[in-house]
Scaffold this motif. Structure first.
Motif, mmCIF file in Angstrom:
data_model
loop_
_atom_site.group_PDB
_atom_site.id
_atom_site.type_symbol
_atom_site.label_atom_id
_atom_site.label_comp_id
_atom_site.label_asym_id
_atom_site.label_seq_id
_atom_site.Cartn_x
_atom_site.Cartn_y
_atom_site.Cartn_z
ATOM 1 N N MET A 1 0.841 -1.187 0.000
ATOM 2 C CA MET A 1 0.000 0.000 0.000
ATOM 3 C C MET A 1 0.885 1.249 0.000
ATOM 4 S SD MET A 1 -3.279 -0.755 0.274
ATOM 5 C CE MET A 1 -4.574 -0.626 1.443
ATOM 6 N N LYS A 2 0.468 2.212 -0.794
ATOM 7 C CA LYS A 2 1.156 3.502 -0.870
ATOM 8 C C LYS A 2 0.146 4.587 -0.545
ATOM 9 C CE LYS A 2 5.123 2.167 -2.704
ATOM 10 N NZ LYS A 2 6.411 2.392 -2.144
ATOM 11 N N LYS A 3 0.622 5.638 0.107
ATOM 12 C CA LYS A 3 -0.231 6.789 0.401
ATOM 13 C C LYS A 3 0.115 7.913 -0.558
ATOM 14 C CE LYS A 3 -1.125 5.963 5.260
ATOM 15 N NZ LYS A 3 -1.096 6.539 6.603
ATOM 16 N N ILE A 4 -0.928 8.483 -1.164
ATOM 17 C CA ILE A 4 -0.766 9.607 -2.079
ATOM 18 C C ILE A 4 -1.778 10.671 -1.694
ATOM 19 C CG2 ILE A 4 -0.770 10.376 -4.482
ATOM 20 C CD1 ILE A 4 -0.346 7.423 -5.277
ATOM 21 N N ASN A 5 -1.328 11.913 -1.668
ATOM 22 C CA ASN A 5 -2.210 13.038 -1.374
ATOM 23 C C ASN A 5 -2.449 13.821 -2.661
ATOM 24 O OD1 ASN A 5 -3.545 15.275 -0.468
ATOM 25 N ND2 ASN A 5 -2.153 15.702 1.220
ATOM 26 N N PHE A 6 -3.492 13.449 -3.404
ATOM 27 C CA PHE A 6 -3.825 14.161 -4.635
ATOM 28 C C PHE A 6 -4.410 15.536 -4.338
ATOM 29 C CE2 PHE A 6 -3.695 9.839 -6.338
ATOM 30 C CZ PHE A 6 -3.037 10.042 -7.546
ATOM 31 N N GLU A 7 -4.869 15.737 -3.113
ATOM 32 C CA GLU A 7 -5.466 17.021 -2.740
ATOM 33 C C GLU A 7 -4.412 18.117 -2.622
ATOM 34 O OE1 GLU A 7 -8.507 18.817 0.626
ATOM 35 O OE2 GLU A 7 -7.373 17.001 1.094
ATOM 36 N N LYS A 8 -3.195 17.736 -2.265
ATOM 37 C CA LYS A 8 -2.150 18.725 -2.036
ATOM 38 C C LYS A 8 -0.820 18.165 -2.546
ATOM 39 C CE LYS A 8 -0.773 21.911 1.582
ATOM 40 N NZ LYS A 8 -0.845 22.186 3.020
ATOM 41 N N MET A 9 -0.629 18.241 -3.862
ATOM 42 C CA MET A 9 0.617 17.761 -4.456
ATOM 43 C C MET A 9 1.549 18.943 -4.681
ATOM 44 S SD MET A 9 -0.465 14.784 -7.128
ATOM 45 C CE MET A 9 1.171 14.060 -7.143
ATOM 46 N N LEU A 10 2.795 18.781 -4.265
ATOM 47 C CA LEU A 10 3.794 19.815 -4.497
ATOM 48 C C LEU A 10 4.381 19.586 -5.882
ATOM 49 C CD1 LEU A 10 5.220 22.270 -3.339
ATOM 50 C CD2 LEU A 10 6.954 20.723 -2.419
ATOM 51 N N ILE A 11 4.146 20.536 -6.769
ATOM 52 C CA ILE A 11 4.505 20.386 -8.177
ATOM 53 C C ILE A 11 5.496 21.467 -8.582
ATOM 54 C CG2 ILE A 11 3.605 20.524 -10.530
ATOM 55 C CD1 ILE A 11 1.082 19.187 -9.511
ATOM 56 N N ALA A 12 6.618 21.028 -9.182
ATOM 57 C CA ALA A 12 7.577 21.981 -9.745
ATOM 58 C C ALA A 12 6.976 22.524 -11.035
ATOM 59 C CB ALA A 12 8.910 21.292 -10.009
ATOM 60 N N THR A 13 7.002 23.817 -11.186
ATOM 61 C CA THR A 13 6.378 24.430 -12.358
ATOM 62 C C THR A 13 7.396 24.821 -13.430
ATOM 63 O OG1 THR A 13 6.406 26.598 -11.289
ATOM 64 C CG2 THR A 13 4.391 25.271 -11.051
ATOM 65 N N ASP A 14 8.676 24.511 -13.191
ATOM 66 C CA ASP A 14 9.702 24.745 -14.195
ATOM 67 C C ASP A 14 10.753 23.645 -14.076
ATOM 68 O OD1 ASP A 14 12.252 26.388 -12.699
ATOM 69 O OD2 ASP A 14 10.329 26.332 -11.669
ATOM 70 N N VAL A 15 11.452 23.404 -15.177
ATOM 71 C CA VAL A 15 12.390 22.290 -15.231
ATOM 72 C C VAL A 15 13.563 22.468 -14.259
ATOM 73 C CG1 VAL A 15 13.820 23.116 -17.150
ATOM 74 C CG2 VAL A 15 13.469 20.656 -16.834
ATOM 75 N N ALA A 16 13.927 23.701 -13.949
ATOM 76 C CA ALA A 16 15.014 23.957 -12.998
ATOM 77 C C ALA A 16 14.557 23.760 -11.551
ATOM 78 C CB ALA A 16 15.551 25.369 -13.189
ATOM 79 N N ARG A 17 13.269 23.571 -11.358
ATOM 80 C CA ARG A 17 12.663 23.364 -10.039
ATOM 81 C C ARG A 17 12.890 24.555 -9.092
ATOM 82 N NH1 ARG A 17 12.150 18.723 -12.105
ATOM 83 N NH2 ARG A 17 11.294 16.867 -11.234
#
Length: 97
Positions: A1-17
């Motif tokens: 089992m894995k836990k994933i929080n789709f409600e609050k995902m931290l997403i890099a918005t550029d390739v350099a992060r």
């Protein structure tokens, strides 16, 4: 089992992060499964993600289905964030000092 929080995902918005944002991906990703998945398993998983709150546990089969659809239908920034979440390694943003 894995836990994933789709409600609050931290997403890099550029390739350099250099820029990251918390994003609620529940509806968008549930729609990926709903539109592109086949069978009742995809339907049930789409609803599970759509109705999820905070961290939710997913079986190995569900994680496999999630990754399959993300790799086929999602943008690279989401795939990176999802892989970090699955590995329990939140996205890291590089900041200029």
């Amino acid at each position: 089992m894995k836990k994933i929080n789709f409600e609050k995902m931290l997403i890099a918005t550029d390739v350099a992060r250099k820029h990251c944002e918390n994003k609620d991906c529940r509806e968008d990703f549930a729609n990926v499964l709903y539109r592109n998945g086949n069978g009742i398993a995809s339907h049930a998983l789409a609803l599970k993600i759509y109705n999820s709150n905070e961290e939710t546990e997913y079986t190995d089969e569900e994680v496999s289905l999630i990754q399959e659809h993300a790799n086929a239908f999602c943008k690279p920034f989401f795939i990176d964030a999802l892989n970090h979440a699955i590995q329990n390694q939140p996205e890291e943003c590089v900041t200029d000092k």
